[in-house]
Design a protein around this motif. Structure first.
Motif, PDB file in Angstrom:
ATOM      1  N   MET A 166       0.865  -1.209   0.069  1.00 13.85           N
ATOM      2  CA  MET A 166      -0.034  -0.028  -0.029  1.00 13.85           C
ATOM      3  C   MET A 166       1.112   1.266   0.067  1.00 13.85           C
ATOM      4  O   MET A 166       1.635   1.251   0.878  1.00 13.85           O
ATOM      5  CB  MET A 166      -0.914  -0.084   1.126  1.00 13.85           C
ATOM      6  N   LEU A 167       0.964   1.953  -0.746  1.00 16.32           N
ATOM      7  CA  LEU A 167       1.607   3.255  -1.045  1.00 16.32           C
ATOM      8  C   LEU A 167       1.144   4.224   0.012  1.00 16.32           C
ATOM      9  O   LEU A 167      -0.147   4.553   0.114  1.00 16.32           O
ATOM     10  CB  LEU A 167       1.497   3.878  -2.445  1.00 16.32           C
ATOM     11  N   GLU A 168       2.170   4.922   0.608  1.00 11.98           N
ATOM     12  CA  GLU A 168       1.906   5.461   1.725  1.00 11.98           C
ATOM     13  C   GLU A 168       0.991   7.093   1.410  1.00 11.98           C
ATOM     14  O   GLU A 168       0.030   7.262   2.229  1.00 11.98           O
ATOM     15  CB  GLU A 168       3.029   6.055   2.589  1.00 11.98           C
ATOM     16  N   SER A 169       1.364   7.691   0.486  1.00 15.39           N
ATOM     17  CA  SER A 169       0.601   8.882   0.269  1.00 15.39           C
ATOM     18  C   SER A 169      -0.205   8.986  -0.885  1.00 15.39           C
ATOM     19  O   SER A 169      -0.426  10.027  -1.331  1.00 15.39           O
ATOM     20  CB  SER A 169       1.929  10.119   0.009  1.00 15.39           C
ATOM     21  N   MET A 170      -0.655   7.751  -1.207  1.00 20.67           N
ATOM     22  CA  MET A 170      -1.625   7.798  -2.538  1.00 20.67           C
ATOM     23  C   MET A 170      -2.531   6.571  -2.302  1.00 20.67           C
ATOM     24  O   MET A 170      -1.957   5.580  -1.861  1.00 20.67           O
ATOM     25  CB  MET A 170      -1.068   7.902  -3.768  1.00 20.67           C
ATOM     26  N   PRO A 171      -3.773   6.873  -2.551  1.00 19.49           N
ATOM     27  CA  PRO A 171      -4.647   5.645  -2.557  1.00 19.49           C
ATOM     28  C   PRO A 171      -4.268   4.697  -3.818  1.00 19.49           C
ATOM     29  O   PRO A 171      -5.036   4.294  -4.706  1.00 19.49           O
ATOM     30  CB  PRO A 171      -6.074   6.085  -2.731  1.00 19.49           C
ATOM     31  N   MET A 172      -3.299   3.755  -3.641  1.00 20.64           N
ATOM     32  CA  MET A 172      -2.796   2.823  -4.488  1.00 20.64           C
ATOM     33  C   MET A 172      -2.021   1.858  -3.913  1.00 20.64           C
ATOM     34  O   MET A 172      -1.201   1.880  -2.975  1.00 20.64           O
ATOM     35  CB  MET A 172      -1.820   3.511  -5.537  1.00 20.64           C
TER      36      MET A 172
END
Length: 164
Positions: free
Chosen positions: A22-28
């Motif tokens: 899970m990427l920290e600063s984006m919903p991806m």
């Protein structure tokens, strides 16, 4: 137990195994290819490596955190869309170093592959052959006149097939 929770629990188990991030600063979510960790470790022994993406800088930096959490392979060598001098096209003009010494690996193929015979394993073998030929002391001690493009042309498509 409510059955709607089962997919969520399975999802968290899958993420914890290390193939999805899970990427920290984006919903991806990012899914790493099999063999990518070995590929990065071995390729970094032979080459200085950059991340070069036509994505935005924040996306590139998030992917570097996933690919290289200890900053062993890329450090601050990230090139993104904003750095590119041509719209929607990667070019050597933004990569530091002479063109004769630059290899670009553009990993756009989509596949589920196994570790020993997948695309990254095959590419690593070609890179090893290229590096070995490029720095072969039997050719001469003058490495400055060598051109990685000529080495790859000499291999042609044959080296990619034979590396499998």
């Amino acid at each position: 137990m409510d059955h709607r929770w089962y997919p969520v629990m399975a999802f968290h188990l899958y993420v914890s195994k290390g193939s999805l991030f899970m990427l920290e600063s984006m919903p991806m979510l990012a899914k790493l290819r099999p063999f990518v960790c070995i590929f990065l470790k071995e390729a970094s022994k032979m080459f200085e490596m950059y991340v070069y993406t036509m994505g935005e800088q924040f996306y590139a930096l998030e992917m570097v955190k996933v690919l290289d959490p200890r900053t062993v392979y890329f450090s601050s060598s990230v090139i993104s869309q904003a750095d590119s001098t041509q719209r929607h096209q990667k070019g050597l003009d933004v990569v530091l170093g002479p063109k004769s010494a630059v290899l670009i690996l553009d990993d756009t193929e989509r596949s589920d592959e196994s570790e020993p015979d997948g695309a990254l394993a095959t590419i690593l073998k070609v890179l090893q052959q290229t590096q070995s030929t490029l720095f072969d002391p039997e050719l001469s001690d003058n490495f400055s006149g060598r051109d990685v493009r000529q080495v790859l042309n000499r291999f042609g498509g044959k080296s990619r097939r034979d590396a499998r």
